[in-house]
Design an enzyme around this catalytic site. Structure first.
Site, PDB file in Angstrom:
ATOM      1  N   HIS A  67       0.823  -1.229   0.000  1.00  0.00           N
ATOM      2  CA  HIS A  67       0.000   0.000   0.000  1.00  0.00           C
ATOM      3  C   HIS A  67       0.854   1.276   0.000  1.00  0.00           C
ATOM      4  CE1 HIS A  67      -3.612  -2.285   0.559  1.00  0.00           C
ATOM      5  NE2 HIS A  67      -3.278  -2.724   1.757  1.00  0.00           N
ATOM      6  N   ASP A  70      -2.615 -10.852  -2.094  1.00  0.00           N
ATOM      7  CA  ASP A  70      -3.153 -10.324  -0.828  1.00  0.00           C
ATOM      8  C   ASP A  70      -4.632  -9.964  -1.039  1.00  0.00           C
ATOM      9  OD1 ASP A  70      -1.855  -8.830   1.857  1.00  0.00           O
ATOM     10  OD2 ASP A  70      -3.651  -7.839   1.110  1.00  0.00           O
ATOM     11  N   HIS A 118      -6.125  -7.410  -0.191  1.00  0.00           N
ATOM     12  CA  HIS A 118      -6.246  -5.983  -0.501  1.00  0.00           C
ATOM     13  C   HIS A 118      -5.512  -5.653  -1.800  1.00  0.00           C
ATOM     14  CE1 HIS A 118      -6.425  -6.279   4.000  1.00  0.00           C
ATOM     15  NE2 HIS A 118      -7.491  -5.512   3.782  1.00  0.00           N
TER      16      HIS A 118
END
Ligand SMILES: [Zn+2]
Length: 310
Positions: A126, A163, A165
């Site tokens: 991220h 993942d 996300h």
């Protein structure tokens, strides 16, 4: 040759605070799983420290300076409104994450290992060029890809991210680079909100496979086989980096997907086949998320078992 595992005890000293899901217990669970006799053939190395030059392959000088200057001597320092928190051990932990990923690239390029698993934390996918986000300070997967191009002259490098996300940071740092491929499957709608099918980069070099809450093994496998894997094969990476998060595991308390250990073995096997075809088998896998200690341990074990081709 075989599988090489990088880790460092400093990765246990990043302490985001009581109750934070990205806890040192995650890495303890992973290391315990990987120390089982079935992985005795794997070689282990201490993760070196990453360098400022490596950070600057992806991150802005202002952001690198900011993180370095905010690193606390005691207590905690929040970087993005409380999700990403620095403790006194964080700077070394994140530099070990970056060092492991880049050393992993060096090792597979030098034929010192067939593939690498980086048992490090915190996660990185991220992290944007200029800011921390979602438990991530620096983006070790994106840095490793850029390092492979800069230090070793590889032309095409891919990151595949399973993942739960979407890896917004990796996608954004690859978006305008047709020589970098980012492929992700992730729960949608879900944090961080990016990762629609329409986000496809400048040359089809971004491939997103959004999966609905509750997605099961059969749907996951058929969507990957139809959407992500053909595009990855066509890109023909010379090195494949895996952002290996295990929060799509059916036991995960944050994610809402239903992947099984066998799914992690399957996708790893499929990715190795692509790497065998175009990248001399070179794979560097980097731990991302995974918040059920049990699901994280068994998912990682299935993944590394596949890396070891057993
Ligand atoms: Zn995640």
């Amino acid at each position: 040759m075989g599988t090489l595992i990088y880790t460092h005890r400093a990765c246990l000293d990043h302490l985001p605070g009581p109750g934070h899901p990205e806890s040192p217990a995650r890495l303890v669970a992973v290391l315990e799983a990987l120390r089982s006799p079935e992985f005795a053939r794997a070689a282990w190395r201490e993760a070196p420290l990453g360098t400022i030059e490596q950070l600057l392959l992806i991150h802005t000088p202002a952001y690198v300076d900011e993180v370095e200057s905010l690193a606390p001597d005691e207590g905690h320092q929040a970087l993005d409104g409380g999700d990403t928190v620095m403790s006194p051990g964080t700077w070394e932990a994140v530099m070990r994450c970056v060092g492991a990923a880049c050393a992993g690239v060096d090792a597979v390029v030098a034929h010192e290992a067939d593939n690498v698993f980086c048992a490090t934390r915190p996660c990185g996918h991220h992290a944007e060029a200029d800011r921390a986000m979602g438990f991530c300070v620096f983006n070790q997967a994106a840095i490793a890809a850029a390092h492979a191009q800069r230090a070793h002259g590889l032309e095409r490098v891919a990151v595949v991210d399973f993942d739960v996300h979407h890896g917004n940071g990796t996608q954004n740092s690859f978006f305008r680079h047709p020589d970098r491929f980012y492929g992700s499957c992730h729960q949608a709608p879900f944090y961080p909100g990016t990762g629609s099918r329409h986000e496809s980069g400048v040359a089809g070099n971004i491939v997103n496979v959004p999966l609905a809450r509750g997605c099961d093994s059969a749907t996951f496998r058929s969507r990957m086989a139809a959407e992500l894997l053909p595009a990855l094969r066509k890109f023909a990476p010379e090195l494949l980096i895996i952002s290996a998060g295990f929060d799509a595991h059916q036991k995960d308390p944050l994610g809402g997907l239903n992947f099984t250990d066998d799914d992690y073995h399957w996708i790893t096997h499929e990715l190795l086949a692509v790497a065998d075809a175009s990248a001399h088998g070179r794979v560097v896998s980097i731990l991302e998320g995974g918040y059920s200690l049990e699901g994280l341990a068994s998912g990682t074990a299935a993944h590394v078992r596949a890396l070891m081709r057993s």
